[in-house]
Design a protein around this motif. Structure first.
Motif: not given
Length: 472
Positions: A173-178, A429-431, A436-445
């Motif tokens: 993941a961090p290599t995207r910023y290098v 970015a991960a934080r 923002a994760a609660p906004a996706d709680a209603g998405l289907p599996m």
């Protein structure tokens, strides 16, 4: 599949743009062959290096790093040609005065080799770049564009090398910023694009650090040779920094390896190969002698000369004795790390220092976040990068008394801490993603965003502190 197809389209576009840019440069520059031949070899070398360092299983990362590497090569070469050929404000504010000295020294070497003239008196521990330019001039004629093409290659090679170091320490993941950091940091871009030895120095530091990280994770002859050869070659470019880096890397390897006995053994192996290359092979011996015979009085004299120049600072500082050097060190480190401060900039010419200063300040929170997050990820292995960065910063803070020189010399520390800055940016970015994760709680599996590897991934209860290295 869509992501891979998009990456391939981007790659083709980058190759096309690069080919058009290179063709335009060759047409514009009269010494076309001296530019084209090293540029073609450079592009092929960068392609092979990226293929070798980025795992084939991660096709998207390989395409991204390849794209950034080729764009960086074209940008460095175009900027170097512009500074070398344009006058006016570009030359006044951006051109490095000592580029002419390297060109003249290489010409004197060529005259010695071909015309029987006396050998030029080159500074010990700094002669390597003169020989590199002299060799290029002997093959292609006295055309500085050949050196600019080689420098563009060396500068662009930082991207796959530092990306590999970051991946081995902290995951993908961090290599995207290098790549953006390496390409867009003003100090690194400015000095590695010109007819200077900075590109070679930074790449050798990055290679030595990469080899040390590999050694800490698993012994192999290849990284051992990479560390020692990089340090020995660095003795021919900037001997003081090479010795400081070598000592700090040895300590970092000894304490950063997963077993103390293993670490000490690895450190002794580096010392043995290093001594064999320097003493028996003679490579870098003059630089080693110059560095080991130096003292604080000489460092103080160098610093005084720089401090009395146009952008000098602390002209009254005295580092000629251990007590005085230790007394000045805290102040010198602050100046070296954060300077110049806004109230210390005077005159229009010093405005060129502002972008680098602002970028450093903006990245400091990410550096701190990366250091804090990196400790639980890799534990003592951080020492392989942290100790060399501290050692080089301490050395340069005592010997540099000029903001223009500081801007250039500071890049040798920046290239060592880029992995931590990248980790800090990735953690931020991960934080944001977690918030923002609660906004996706209603998405289907099956509709949840895919987790990425590395920072921000969910913890695995059975993972060891070094689980991040499993994919290496």
């Amino acid at each position: 599949m869509d992501e891979l197809a998009t990456a391939r389209r981007h790659d083709r576009a980058a190759i096309l743009i690069g080919a058009l840019a290179l063709g335009a440069m060759v047409v514009y520059v009269s010494s076309g062959i001296a530019l084209l031949a090293p540029a073609v070899v450079g592009v092929l070398s960068l392609f092979a290096l990226t293929i070798a360092l980025v795992p084939a299983a991660d096709g998207a990362a390989r395409a991204r790093i390849m794209r950034w590497t080729m764009v960086a090569f074209a940008a460095h070469l175009a900027f170097g040609l512009a500074v070398a050929n344009l006058g006016g404000i570009v030359r006044d504010y951006l051109a490095a005065p000592d580029a002419g000295a390297y060109h003249a020294g290489a010409q004197a070497l060529l005259q010695h080799w071909e015309g029987g003239f006396p050998a030029p008196d080159l500074p010990a521990g700094k002669e390597g770049y003169y020989y590199l330019l002299g060799a290029l001039y002997r093959v292609f004629g006295v055309h500085p564009v050949a050196g600019l093409a080689v420098n563009a290659t060396l500068a662009a090679a930082l991207i796959p090398v530092v990306s590999d170091t970051t991946r081995r320490l902290f995951g993908r993941a961090p290599t995207r910023y290098v790549a953006p950091l390496v390409v867009l940091l003003p100090g690194i871009f400015l000095w590695t694009s010109q007819l200077l030895k900075e590109a070679a120095i930074l790449l050798l530091i990055a290679v030595a650090a990469n080899g040390a990280v590999r050694l800490c994770q698993r012994f192999s002859p290849a990284p051992l040779l990479a560390v020692t050869v990089a340090l020995v070659l660095l003795l021919t470019l900037r001997a003081w920094v090479a010795l400081a880096l070598a000592g700090a890397l040895l300590v970092g390897i000894a304490f950063g390896a997963r077993g103390m006995v293993t670490g000490v053994g690895l450190g002794l192996s580096v010392v043995a190969v290093f001594a064999m290359l320097v003493a028996a092979g003679g490579l870098g011996y003059s630089g080693y002698r110059a560095a080991t015979s130096s003292n604080l009085q000489q460092a103080n004299a160098v610093r005084q000369d720089l401090a009395t120049a146009g952008s000098g600072f602390d002209p009254d500082a005295d580092v000629s004795t251990p007590a005085r050097a230790l007394s000045y060190l805290p102040r010198g480190l602050v100046q070296f790390t954060f300077g110049p401060f806004p109230w210390q900039i005077s005159g229009a010419r010093q405005l060129a220092l502002v972008p680098d200063m602002l970028v450093i300040w903006l990245l400091l929170p990410s550096l701190w976040r990366g250091l804090r997050r990196g400790r639980p990820l890799v534990n003592r292995e951080l020492l392989v990068l942290i100790l060399p960065a501290i050692a080089v910063a301490m050395l340069l803070s005592l010997s540099v008394g000029n903001y223009g020189t500081q801007l250039r010399e500071r890049t040798q520390v920046l290239v060592l801490v880029v992995p931590f800055v990248a980790l800090g940016l990735s953690e931020r970015a991960a934080r944001r993603s977690r918030r923002a994760a609660p906004a996706d709680a209603g998405l289907p599996m099956g509709r949840y965003p895919a987790q990425h590897d590395g920072v921000g991934s969910p913890p695995v209860p059975s993972a060891s502190p070094h689980a991040a290295h499993a994919h290496s």
